[in-house]
Design an enzyme around this catalytic site. Structure first.
Site, PDB file in Angstrom:
ATOM      1  N   GLN A  69      73.525   2.193  49.168  1.00 25.38           N
ATOM      2  CA  GLN A  69      74.267   2.113  47.895  1.00 25.38           C
ATOM      3  C   GLN A  69      74.636   0.656  47.623  1.00 25.38           C
ATOM      4  OE1 GLN A  69      77.495   4.815  48.991  1.00 25.38           O
ATOM      5  NE2 GLN A  69      77.621   3.760  50.975  1.00 25.38           N
ATOM      6  N   HIS A  91      94.893   9.199  50.078  1.00 26.20           N
ATOM      7  CA  HIS A  91      94.867   9.155  51.549  1.00 26.20           C
ATOM      8  C   HIS A  91      96.025   9.909  52.185  1.00 26.20           C
ATOM      9  CE1 HIS A  91      92.157   5.595  50.701  1.00 26.20           C
ATOM     10  NE2 HIS A  91      91.403   6.502  51.304  1.00 26.20           N
ATOM     11  N   ASP A 109      74.740   9.625  60.019  1.00 20.50           N
ATOM     12  CA  ASP A 109      74.855  10.668  59.001  1.00 20.50           C
ATOM     13  C   ASP A 109      75.715  11.810  59.550  1.00 20.50           C
ATOM     14  OD1 ASP A 109      72.386  12.437  56.960  1.00 20.50           O
ATOM     15  OD2 ASP A 109      74.549  12.735  57.219  1.00 20.50           O
ATOM     16  N   GLY A 110      76.792  12.097  58.855  1.00 22.33           N
ATOM     17  CA  GLY A 110      77.700  13.157  59.304  1.00 22.33           C
ATOM     18  C   GLY A 110      77.029  14.518  59.338  1.00 22.33           C
ATOM     19  N   ASP A 159      85.754  13.091  53.984  1.00 19.99           N
ATOM     20  CA  ASP A 159      86.219  12.104  53.005  1.00 19.99           C
ATOM     21  C   ASP A 159      84.987  11.395  52.442  1.00 19.99           C
ATOM     22  OD1 ASP A 159      88.187   9.018  53.304  1.00 19.99           O
ATOM     23  OD2 ASP A 159      87.479  10.150  51.549  1.00 19.99           O
ATOM     24  N   THR A 187      81.774  10.524  49.428  1.00 11.30           N
ATOM     25  CA  THR A 187      81.499  10.193  48.037  1.00 11.30           C
ATOM     26  C   THR A 187      81.155  11.489  47.290  1.00 11.30           C
ATOM     27  OG1 THR A 187      79.353   9.618  48.977  1.00 11.30           O
ATOM     28  CG2 THR A 187      80.719   7.791  48.230  1.00 11.30           C
TER      29      THR A 187
HETATM   30  N1  SAM Z   1      87.981   8.478  48.505  1.00  7.08           N
HETATM   31  C1  SAM Z   1      86.618   8.353  48.047  1.00  7.08           C
HETATM   32  C2  SAM Z   1      86.276   9.450  47.090  1.00  7.08           C
HETATM   33  O1  SAM Z   1      86.982  10.467  47.048  1.00  7.08           O
HETATM   34  O2  SAM Z   1      85.261   9.296  46.407  1.00  7.08           O
HETATM   35  C3  SAM Z   1      85.652   8.367  49.224  1.00  7.08           C
HETATM   36  C4  SAM Z   1      85.986   7.355  50.254  1.00  7.08           C
HETATM   37  S1  SAM Z   1      84.787   6.814  51.347  1.00  7.08           S
HETATM   38  C5  SAM Z   1      84.409   5.248  50.691  1.00  7.08           C
HETATM   39  C6  SAM Z   1      83.349   7.795  51.066  1.00  7.08           C
HETATM   40  C7  SAM Z   1      82.313   7.476  52.142  1.00  7.08           C
HETATM   41  O3  SAM Z   1      81.465   8.591  52.434  1.00  7.08           O
HETATM   42  C8  SAM Z   1      81.344   6.330  51.772  1.00  7.08           C
HETATM   43  O4  SAM Z   1      81.650   5.210  52.555  1.00  7.08           O
HETATM   44  C9  SAM Z   1      79.954   6.888  52.068  1.00  7.08           C
HETATM   45  O5  SAM Z   1      79.081   5.929  52.627  1.00  7.08           O
HETATM   46  C10 SAM Z   1      80.298   8.013  53.033  1.00  7.08           C
HETATM   47  N2  SAM Z   1      79.272   9.065  53.158  1.00  7.08           N
HETATM   48  C11 SAM Z   1      78.609   9.699  52.155  1.00  7.08           C
HETATM   49  N3  SAM Z   1      77.735  10.590  52.674  1.00  7.08           N
HETATM   50  C12 SAM Z   1      77.859  10.525  54.050  1.00  7.08           C
HETATM   51  C13 SAM Z   1      77.230  11.209  55.137  1.00  7.08           C
HETATM   52  N4  SAM Z   1      76.267  12.141  54.918  1.00  7.08           N
HETATM   53  N5  SAM Z   1      77.617  10.898  56.404  1.00  7.08           N
HETATM   54  C14 SAM Z   1      78.571   9.950  56.628  1.00  7.08           C
HETATM   55  N6  SAM Z   1      79.206   9.261  55.634  1.00  7.08           N
HETATM   56  C15 SAM Z   1      78.843   9.557  54.352  1.00  7.08           C
END
Ligand code: SAM
Length: 278
Positions: free
Chosen positions: A31, A62, A137-138, A155, A157
């Site tokens: 991204q 948070h 990757d979660g 938490d 995207t």
């Molecule tokens: N508070 C924000 C919102 O509600 O949109 C989200 C905060 S945080 C920045 C979101 C994070 O999820 C991002 O850093 C993104 O890279 C991560 N993310 C998205 N898909 C993911 C996955 N499959 N595994 C791990 N992290 C992931």
């Protein structure tokens, strides 16, 4: 000359911030990432030009993603956060001395890096020695962990691209299996005003997997429509009956949104949302 950052929330809805300057911009393999200084909300962090957090209102999200479940679980020793690479959620989890271990699984290391560089008010969460960070990757990570966590926070995207799989029934089943027999999952689940169909689908998926499921709400001015939802999904503890105000009392004076009263009120759902999930 006025400089503005505009978030295209839908094809027909935008939110603009007048900015002082662009602090950092970079592209990872997942991204684009940017940090701005804004006149109204201080630092602004975006991913693919979507608002992730602002310095002025991030505390709402948070505090509400973390203290609700932590106030209902009697012994939350082992915590998993999927996403959350800015550090804000783990900053709040760390306030609970009952927590022994926090594992954060963030897919994009650039998020952690840009937060540590320009967002100290959330990245301070990475300083706690209870935290282990995995850059992966979660969706894959969760498959290799069974009966291990007391609470799992998603938490992430928005449900697109590499985050899309975090909102599917099969993923929720893996989360269920990774939780201990009295575990709780919390996930951010977008905005009911314009994502009604999505909310309907997510909550029917969650109800296939968890016995106790409810949305709860918080008001975040810089997120689309201002009304945000979170899912409380639990194997045993109830979001109101098992609320123990003692768990946040030691640091209540440092919180700016969460209180036990706000906790209870967050689950008082307006009829248009009840209709979506029943
Ligand atoms: N508070 C924000 C919102 O509600 O949109 C989200 C905060 S945080 C920045 C979101 C994070 O999820 C991002 O850093 C993104 O890279 C991560 N993310 C998205 N898909 C993911 C996955 N499959 N595994 C791990 N992290 C992931």
């Amino acid at each position: 000359m006025n400089l503005w950052f505009t978030e295209n929330q839908t094809d027909n809805l935008r939110l603009s911030f007048r900015i002082k300057k662009l602090i950092d911009f970079r592209k990872s393999k997942f991204q684009s990432l940017a940090v701005y200084d804004t006149f109204e909300y201080g630092r602004l962090f975006t991913l693919d030009d979507f608002v992730m957090l602002t310095e002025k209102d991030e505390f709402v999200y948070h505090e509400m993603i973390s203290h609700v479940a932590l106030s209902c679980h009697p012994n939350p020793e082992n915590i998993l956060v999927i996403g959350g690479g800015d550090g804000g959620t783990i900053r709040e989890i760390e306030r609970h001395v009952r927590v022994n271990k926090i594992t954060l699984v963030e897919i994009d290391k650039e998020v952690v890096d840009i937060a540590k560089k320009h967002l100290p008010f959330v990245a301070c969460g990475f300083e706690d020695k209870r935290v282990d960070v995995f850059i992966e990757d979660g969706i894959e990570y969760i498959k290799n962990h069974k009966n291990e966590y007391d609470i799992i926070f998603i938490d992430s995207t928005d449900p697109v691209a590499f985050a899309e799989g975090l909102f599917r029934t099969d993923f929720y089943q893996f989360v269920f299996d990774a939780l201990k027999e009295d575990g709780i999952m919390v996930a951010q689940t977008e905005y009911p005003f314009l994502k009604g169909d999505f909310i309907k689908q997510v909550y029917s998926s969650l109800k296939e997997v968890f016995p106790i499921v409810s949305p709860y709400l918080a008001f975040i001015p810089t997120y689309p429509t201002g009304m945000w939802s979170f899912a409380f999904a639990s194997k045993k503890y109830h979001f109101i009956n098992d609320l123990n105000p003692e768990f946040t009392k030691p640091f209540a004076d440092r919180l700016k949104y969460y209180t036990p009263e706000i906790h209870k009120a967050a689950f008082a759902l307006p009829p248009f949302i009840k209709k979506l999930i029943d």
